[in-house]
Structures are given as structure tokens and as C-alpha cells.
Design a protein around this motif. Structure first.
Motif, short mmCIF file in Angstrom:
data_model
loop_
_atom_site.label_atom_id
_atom_site.label_comp_id
_atom_site.label_asym_id
_atom_site.label_seq_id
_atom_site.Cartn_x
_atom_site.Cartn_y
_atom_site.Cartn_z
N ARG A 48 -26.29 -0.70 13.98
CA ARG A 48 -26.50 -1.53 15.15
C ARG A 48 -25.18 -1.83 15.87
O ARG A 48 -25.08 -1.72 17.08
N MET A 49 -24.15 -2.19 15.10
CA MET A 49 -22.85 -2.45 15.72
C MET A 49 -22.28 -1.20 16.36
O MET A 49 -21.72 -1.23 17.45
N TYR A 98 -23.00 2.48 23.20
CA TYR A 98 -23.70 2.18 24.45
C TYR A 98 -22.73 1.66 25.50
O TYR A 98 -22.75 2.07 26.67
N ASN A 99 -21.83 0.73 25.09
CA ASN A 99 -20.86 0.18 26.04
C ASN A 99 -19.90 1.25 26.55
O ASN A 99 -19.60 1.31 27.75
N LEU A 100 -19.41 2.10 25.64
CA LEU A 100 -18.52 3.18 26.06
C LEU A 100 -19.24 4.15 26.99
O LEU A 100 -18.66 4.66 27.96
N LEU A 104 -31.74 3.43 17.26
CA LEU A 104 -31.43 2.19 17.95
C LEU A 104 -31.13 2.43 19.43
O LEU A 104 -31.54 1.64 20.29
N LEU A 105 -30.43 3.51 19.72
CA LEU A 105 -30.09 3.79 21.12
C LEU A 105 -31.32 4.15 21.94
O LEU A 105 -31.35 3.89 23.16
N ARG A 106 -32.32 4.73 21.31
CA ARG A 106 -33.54 5.07 22.05
C ARG A 106 -34.26 3.84 22.58
O ARG A 106 -35.10 3.95 23.47
N GLN A 107 -33.90 2.67 22.06
CA GLN A 107 -34.50 1.43 22.55
C GLN A 107 -33.82 0.92 23.82
O GLN A 107 -34.26 -0.06 24.41
N ARG A 152 -31.20 6.14 31.00
CA ARG A 152 -30.24 6.71 31.95
C ARG A 152 -28.82 6.69 31.42
O ARG A 152 -27.98 7.45 31.89
N ALA A 153 -28.53 5.83 30.44
CA ALA A 153 -27.17 5.72 29.91
C ALA A 153 -27.04 6.35 28.53
O ALA A 153 -25.96 6.33 27.95
N LEU A 154 -28.11 6.92 28.00
CA LEU A 154 -28.07 7.40 26.62
C LEU A 154 -27.33 8.73 26.51
O LEU A 154 -27.72 9.72 27.14
N PRO A 155 -26.29 8.78 25.69
CA PRO A 155 -25.61 10.06 25.46
C PRO A 155 -26.27 10.81 24.30
O PRO A 155 -27.04 10.22 23.51
#
Length: 334
Positions: free
Chosen positions: A258-259, A265-267, A295-298, A302-305
Motif C-alpha cells: 500500500r505504501m 501513484y504520486n510519481l 492496489l493501483l487498479r483501484q 488515466r494515471a496508472l503505469p
């Protein structure tokens, strides 16, 4: 002593500048306790690698002398004359001024500060030398001969004992104005300490998600009532047990992922890079990548690498050092 274990071998690509067919380069990876030196041919193919311990060695010149010993053993093994060497590239942990060839500061190398490593290497080997931060070199290796060969922009996350990032923009390493780009161990994200960090101490993000931080997470939560597992597990062992279904190990995995997903996500929002490459002994564990992707799929699509794992593994730094040396050697020939 030179390590007698089997040699590490990895092939490069032909995408780098050309050298004479009889030319060779050296690549070096300087760690906190171990040193590796590789011999590569003009195409970037690593022929062999030797390693030695530098635990407790404070003097940079002693480290360079150990590099010469390893290089001499490699040259002798392949009957390569020293005159055939064209350049050497080296990576060091910590803040590194790649332009002037200076290791500015690193807590991993017995307090090195403002060490003119490039000059030491050129004096010792008599050939052009180039240096960079070890994580930057890992990113460069993935760009030249690994999973990111087709990517103009990406971030390499090295998660081992600590954590760092190599940022590639327009196919070039982004160093930042003071050579500190990618020092993500100091990120502030939800759940990390906001207390000021002492000079040379791990940052709050690294203290949670680096290998040592994950181990401390485990220790702080461990009790015989919670798990039958021992208290002295490493980060990768914790993740192994999470994959096997242990509840406490799974909790540590989820919190770590999660961290890391916050940081990624921020980067991704700031850099808009389409790819993040996970490397390092911890970052290569498959369940960590799987949990980060979940976790990122949540989040906002548009920002998901794309989250991928290193194709070069523990050879990434050496591969980057070799290809950087080829670039320097080719420039010297112009």
C-alpha cells in the motif's frame, strides 16, 4: 579474496555506440560490503564477473585497488591484454555527481564524502572512466539491455535493504539539479513518520518499505499468539510466507504494498511515466508486484503505469555500468 563461485553472465544488445571489435570494457558495482567487477566485449556482452568483500574498508583507494585485482583476474582468464581495455564504468550507492565524477555522500560506504572516484579510477586503470549512482545504472541497464528497451520514459525502483529510484526521461537518466533525483526514501506518504530525519539516516519511506523497514514491521507486530513463524525473518521470507497464507505475513505484505503504491501513484502523476520497473532483492518478489498492481487498479486508470519486474535482476547495475563505459569509450574515439 576473489570469490570462486560460478561466474555471472548476461548478454547485452547492439543498441549502444560501436567500439572496435577487439575492444573491451569493465563495469563495476560497489556495494556497502561487496564489490563486483565485470569484463564485457565491444557489444556489451558480459563475459564474466568476479566479486570480493569490501566489508570494513574505509579508504576509497583500497576499494579501487581491489577493483584492479578483480580486473586483472578477468583479463588473465580471457587472455585480454590491458591495452585492449577502452573504458570503465562504476556505480556507487548514494548521491553521485556524474558530471564531475564525484561520490558526494553515501552512508553505505563507511562515510565516503566528496570522493573523486572517476579520477581515482582513471589514475589506477589508465583509461577513461565514468561513474553514477548504482540505481541510476540499473535503470540505464534496463534501458539498454533489459525490459525497458522500448521505453522513452520509465522509473526503476530498487527495493533491497533500502529503496531508491532511477528516473529515465527521453531515454536519459534524470539526475536533478543537485544529483538527488530519485532519492525517494525520503518521501512523505500516509503512514510514515513525519519526524525530522538525521543526516545519513534512512528516510521515513525507506524506513517502512526498504528491506530493513519491512523486517522491522514484522518484528513490531510479531508475537507467538499471532503466528507460529520465527521473529527473525527477512523481507523476502516474510513475503514467501504471505504467499503461503500466513495472516501476519500477509498483513505486512499488504501494508508494504500500500505504501509503495502511494509512492508509485504520486510519481506517476508528476512524471507521467508509463512504466515502473521493480528491481532489487525485495522488489523482485512476485507477490509484492501482484499486490501493488491490485492496489493501483483501484485508482484513476488515466494515471496508472505498467508495473513490471526487472529482466536483468542483480545484473542490472553491472549491465548499466558496462553500457555507460561503452558510451564513454565511443566518445573518446570520436
Amino acid at each position: 579474496m576473489i570469490d570462486p563461485r560460478p561466474r555471472e553472465v548476461h548478454s547485452g544488445t547492439a543498441s549502444q555506440p560501436a567500439l572496435p571489435g577487439d575492444g573491451f570494457v569493465l563495469g563495476a558495482d560497489i556495494g556497502g560490503t561487496n564489490l563486483r567487477v565485470a569484463l564485457a566485449d565491444s557489444s556489451g556482452r558480459i563475459l564474466a564477473c568476479q566479486r570480493a568483500s569490501i566489508a570494513g574498508v574505509r579508504d576509497p583507494l583500497q576499494v579501487v585497488a581491489r577493483m584492479r585485482e578483480l580486473a586483472s583476474a578477468l583479463l588473465s582468464e580471457f587472455s585480454v591484454a590491458p591495452a585492449a581495455l577502452r573504458a570503465i564504468g562504476a556505480g556507487a550507492p548514494g548521491v553521485t555527481d556524474a558530471e564531475h565524477g564525484i561520490v558526494i555522500a553515501t552512508s553505505y560506504l563507511m562515510g565516503w564524502t566528496d570522493v573523486p572516484l572517476r579520477a581515482h579510477l582513471e589514475d589506477a586503470f589508465g583509461i577513461p572512466a565514468t561513474i553514477d549512482n548504482d540505481v541510476n545504472l540499473a535503470a540505464f541497464g534496463e534501458s539498454r539491455a533489459g525490459i525497458a528497451q522500448s521505453a522513452d520514459d520509465f522509473v526503476f525502483l530498487a527495493i533491497g535493504t533500502g529503496i531508491g529510484a532511477g528516473i529515465v526521461l527521453n531515454r536519459q537518466i534524470h539526475h536533478g539539479s543537485t544529483w538527488r533525483a530519485g532519492e525517494i526514501g525520503y518521501l512523505l506518504v500516509p503512514g510514515v513518520s513525519e519526524e525530522p530525519v538525521g543526516h545519513g539516516d534512512p528516510g521515513p519511506f525507506e524506513a517502512q518499505v526498504g528491506g530493513e523497514g519491512i523486517r522491522r514491521q514484522w518484528l513490531s507486530r510479531w508475537s507467538p499468539a499471532c503466528t507460529s513463524l520465527p521473529s527473525d525473518l527477512t523481507a523476502t521470507e516474510i513475503f514467501d510466507h504471505a504467499r503461503a497464507g500466513d495472516a501476519l505475513a500477509s498483513e505486512v505484505l499488504r501494508d508494504t504494498a500500500r505504501m509503495l503504491s502511494y509512492g508509485i501513484y504520486n510519481l506517476a502523476l508528476v512524471l507521467n511515466c508509463p512504466m515502473f520497473v521493480l528491481g532489487g532483492s525485495v522488489g523482485l518478489h512476485p507477490v509484492l508486484g501482484e499486490e501493488i498492481r491490485r492496489l493501483l487498479r483501484q485508482r484513476d486508470d488515466r494515471a496508472l503505469p505498467l508495473i513490471v519486474q526487472s529482466a536483468l535482476g542483480d545484473q542490472a547495475q553491472l549491465t548499466g555500468a558496462v553500457h555507460l563505459a561503452i558510451d564513454v569509450a565511443a566518445t573518446a574515439l570520436e
